[in-house]
Design a protein around this motif. Sequence first.
Motif, PDB file in Angstrom:
ATOM      1  N   ARG A 156      50.731  41.398  38.594  1.00  0.00           N
ATOM      2  CA  ARG A 156      50.715  40.957  37.203  1.00  0.00           C
ATOM      3  C   ARG A 156      51.909  40.055  36.930  1.00  0.00           C
ATOM      4  O   ARG A 156      52.873  40.011  37.692  1.00  0.00           O
ATOM      5  CB  ARG A 156      50.761  42.179  36.275  1.00  0.00           C
ATOM      6  CG  ARG A 156      49.593  43.130  36.414  1.00  0.00           C
ATOM      7  CD  ARG A 156      48.432  42.725  35.559  1.00  0.00           C
ATOM      8  NE  ARG A 156      48.780  42.824  34.145  1.00  0.00           N
ATOM      9  CZ  ARG A 156      48.741  43.957  33.446  1.00  0.00           C
ATOM     10  NH1 ARG A 156      48.385  45.088  34.039  1.00  0.00           N
ATOM     11  NH2 ARG A 156      49.049  43.962  32.163  1.00  0.00           N
ATOM     12  N   SER A 166      46.711  32.617  31.129  1.00  0.00           N
ATOM     13  CA  SER A 166      45.482  33.303  31.509  1.00  0.00           C
ATOM     14  C   SER A 166      44.242  32.450  31.271  1.00  0.00           C
ATOM     15  O   SER A 166      43.477  32.159  32.198  1.00  0.00           O
ATOM     16  CB  SER A 166      45.363  34.624  30.748  1.00  0.00           C
ATOM     17  OG  SER A 166      44.145  35.265  31.058  1.00  0.00           O
ATOM     18  N   TRP A 457      43.411  36.022  25.816  1.00  0.00           N
ATOM     19  CA  TRP A 457      43.027  37.004  26.831  1.00  0.00           C
ATOM     20  C   TRP A 457      41.514  37.028  27.052  1.00  0.00           C
ATOM     21  O   TRP A 457      40.986  37.993  27.579  1.00  0.00           O
ATOM     22  CB  TRP A 457      43.485  38.405  26.404  1.00  0.00           C
ATOM     23  CG  TRP A 457      44.947  38.544  26.161  1.00  0.00           C
ATOM     24  CD1 TRP A 457      45.562  38.794  24.978  1.00  0.00           C
ATOM     25  CD2 TRP A 457      46.006  38.448  27.130  1.00  0.00           C
ATOM     26  NE1 TRP A 457      46.919  38.865  25.140  1.00  0.00           N
ATOM     27  CE2 TRP A 457      47.223  38.657  26.461  1.00  0.00           C
ATOM     28  CE3 TRP A 457      46.023  38.201  28.507  1.00  0.00           C
ATOM     29  CZ2 TRP A 457      48.456  38.636  27.101  1.00  0.00           C
ATOM     30  CZ3 TRP A 457      47.254  38.174  29.154  1.00  0.00           C
ATOM     31  CH2 TRP A 457      48.438  38.387  28.451  1.00  0.00           C
ATOM     32  N   GLU A 460      40.451  37.990  30.429  1.00  0.00           N
ATOM     33  CA  GLU A 460      41.145  39.151  30.998  1.00  0.00           C
ATOM     34  C   GLU A 460      40.680  40.390  30.247  1.00  0.00           C
ATOM     35  O   GLU A 460      41.195  40.722  29.193  1.00  0.00           O
ATOM     36  CB  GLU A 460      42.666  38.997  30.868  1.00  0.00           C
ATOM     37  CG  GLU A 460      43.245  37.867  31.683  1.00  0.00           C
ATOM     38  CD  GLU A 460      43.372  38.216  33.157  1.00  0.00           C
ATOM     39  OE1 GLU A 460      43.186  39.407  33.497  1.00  0.00           O
ATOM     40  OE2 GLU A 460      43.649  37.307  33.940  1.00  0.00           O
TER      41      GLU A 460
END
Length: 570
Positions: A156, A166, A457, A460
């Motif tokens: 990470r 991301s 995000w 993700e």
Amino acid sequence: MLTSNPSPRSLSLDDVLAFESLDGSHIPILDVSPDRKRIAVSVTAGLAGLPSSTRPFLWGADRGRLHIIDVETGSARIVSGPDGAGITSPYWSPSGKLIAAIAAHRDWVRLCIVDPDSVSVETIADRDVAMEFEGQPSLRWVDDDTLSVLVVPAGRRAAGIESARSTIEAAPKAWAAMQVGQHSTGNRLTVKQGGRKRPPHEQVTVSLVDRSISTVTEPNTAHPGVAALASDETTSSHPDVIDTAMRPTDRQLWHDKATDERMVVARGNTGAELLWLRGHERWRTILRINGHLAGVRIGRAFEVQYELPGGRVTTMRCVLPPDWREGDRRPAVMFVYPTLDRAANPDAPLLVEGPTFIYNAHLFAAQGYVVLDPDLPFDENTDGDLIDAVATGAGRALDAAERAGIIDRDCVHVFGQSAGGWAVMALLAKTRHFCSGISLAGVSDLIALHGQLDPRWRYESRHQAEFHFADMCEDFFHLSRPPWQDPASYMRNSPILFADKIEAPLLLMHGDLDYVSIAQSEAMFVALSRQGKPVEFVRYWGEDHVYASPANIRDAFGRIVAWTQHHSAR
């Protein structure tokens, strides 16, 4: 104290972008060597002259320049990290021979070791440090050869980097895979009950003897330095604290309670000084920054009190153009941000060395505008809807400015970002006070905001399922229940539903990677343009909530100035 040195030169955006900062609000930036002979302090460099944009949610860590200062002579050695990385959170070893710190790059955040004599820098390990940005250190010395460090899980990246990269990295890959058509790009999203969880981190010990890293499994039985880091406790050996009771013109970075010595930042309109105080007496001036402001002509800044309904008295900060003369009634720009508690930072709008970027009152004053920055408090027990309280508060503030004889009441623009952008749209819908509005990253539809997931995000799942805006929407806008239980409150406080009432021209600006979805500005743009009302929408590709590209900052400010000039001349 710093003294004024007026000059014909006006404050420019270049001056603001060159601001250096000594701000330890988010992360510790200063430590004193054990023998009290040297100070290590991280100065955040300005945006001017940077080869690329920064990571806004590293809070300046990637622009940190470590200064190692000899207390006796005042000489300073400036240290930069490898590959242009910033250095922050310095922490002297027990013997004072080394400094542990965080090296923050656009693409990584690593533990580093600085030799204060040779000023060499070595990054340690390949794991990102978990920067909590809560004023607490992410590392501690166990002894001269060992450190305890909080790191993100293997594989990470630090959250301030991962949030910025991301979608930029994952979206093109997903789109390309869809075009090839050989594998499904479907993504199943679920939400675990119990709400958002704190981002995980791991505690490790790092040996400087062999550069080995070991996971800490039982911190409470380990060395006190390890246990303290695990519990986020601040020990007296590293007293880097922010005293929120102190006014920000004298911001405390370090305090030894045993001797009552402290390090404070004294800010003024010709720069800032890092001072070492003994008791309340100045002992030494350790560092001076932002000396370029000494050649800038500054307008008068002051406070005006005004009364809200119910007899409540609040305050508005005013900044006049440098060439203002008694009796002048000038065009004005009102900065708005509802419910903001100015007690934690009361002086920022009054100082030249206040906010960076374009939220600087003196920068607009240099363009000839009177700048008004009112408190817009809200009491949910007496004020009804937030949207109406903001409209009432802004009107009372304008009345006070008119009584002071400083504004042309027929030529006032309203400017705000984020919740301030919501306030801009709300004020244009609810009042006729303003000749135009400028909304950056604003919110127009509270029902949509309540159900929004963070676009940073989107690719993700582990973050996307946890980061939503429901709680923030309810808390900030004082909505006691979700929209399916109380839709009327959301509708009454959503400017999009009053778009037919907006008559003044509106400039919208939004980044497409903003965690406040760009759809909020898109909706208002569509609503106004369909009615043939004056609206302009500027989109900044790749930008988040606070613009990081110097080119985009320059472009945005230029457009705002051109907009206000055009709509002041009507």
